[in-house]
Motif scaffolding. Structure first.
Motif, PDB file in Angstrom:
ATOM      1  N   GLY A   1       0.804  -1.213   0.000  1.00 39.16           N
ATOM      2  CA  GLY A   1       0.000   0.000   0.000  1.00 39.16           C
ATOM      3  C   GLY A   1       0.836   1.262   0.000  1.00 39.16           C
ATOM      4  O   GLY A   1       1.851   1.353  -0.676  1.00 39.16           O
ATOM      5  N   ASP A   2       0.433   2.242   0.805  1.00 43.51           N
ATOM      6  CA  ASP A   2       1.107   3.538   0.835  1.00 43.51           C
ATOM      7  C   ASP A   2       2.150   3.611   1.938  1.00 43.51           C
ATOM      8  O   ASP A   2       2.379   4.690   2.465  1.00 43.51           O
ATOM      9  N   LYS A   3       2.718   2.495   2.332  1.00 48.84           N
ATOM     10  CA  LYS A   3       3.712   2.542   3.405  1.00 48.84           C
ATOM     11  C   LYS A   3       4.939   3.307   2.925  1.00 48.84           C
ATOM     12  O   LYS A   3       5.495   3.013   1.889  1.00 48.84           O
ATOM     13  N   ARG A   4       5.290   4.316   3.695  1.00 47.23           N
ATOM     14  CA  ARG A   4       6.454   5.135   3.380  1.00 47.23           C
ATOM     15  C   ARG A   4       7.232   5.408   4.651  1.00 47.23           C
ATOM     16  O   ARG A   4       6.680   5.461   5.734  1.00 47.23           O
ATOM     17  N   TYR A   5       8.518   5.604   4.477  1.00 46.45           N
ATOM     18  CA  TYR A   5       9.386   5.921   5.612  1.00 46.45           C
ATOM     19  C   TYR A   5       9.369   7.425   5.833  1.00 46.45           C
ATOM     20  O   TYR A   5       9.600   8.211   4.918  1.00 46.45           O
ATOM     21  N   ASN A   6       9.067   7.852   7.061  1.00 41.72           N
ATOM     22  CA  ASN A   6       9.059   9.263   7.423  1.00 41.72           C
ATOM     23  C   ASN A   6      10.410   9.592   8.060  1.00 41.72           C
ATOM     24  O   ASN A   6      10.720   9.123   9.150  1.00 41.72           O
TER      25      ASN A   6
END
Length: 103
Positions: A13-18
């Motif tokens: 999905g939209d998993k992103r590293y912040n």
């Protein structure tokens, strides 16, 4: 053969590293759910099919092939994630050989 296990296929999905919080944000997306038959893949069979010994490998038999692009699957709502190693299409059912995701 009994199809008594719930197999859930997910996309990352939209998993992103912040970078600001140093955490991964977002949730995985459930793409498809099916009933299947799950068995462990033995050491001898693992060596024959995959040319290596894969720990935590499972054979999942489904009635129909999964024609979507998926990242990982879970079995019976277990927290363990499995990734596809190979797929086999015998005459009567569709089989996936998956390995436990360790990273």
């Amino acid at each position: 053969m009994r199809y008594n296990n719930v197999i859930k296929f997910y996309s990352k999905g939209d998993k992103r590293y912040n970078f600001q919080t140093s955490k991964t944000e977002g949730t995985p997306k459930l793409l498809y759910e099916a009933m299947g038959n799950v068995t462990d893949l033995g050491v001898d069979r693992s060596k024959d099919l995959l040319d290596s010994i894969v720990q935590g490998a499972k054979v999942i038999r489904l009635i129909e092939p999964v024609n979507i692009k998926w990242s990982y699957l879970t079995i019976d709502d277990s927290p363990k994630k499995y990734r596809m190693k190979t797929a086999i299409k015998p005459s009567k059912y569709y089989s996936l050989i998956v390995g436990e995701d360790v990273g």
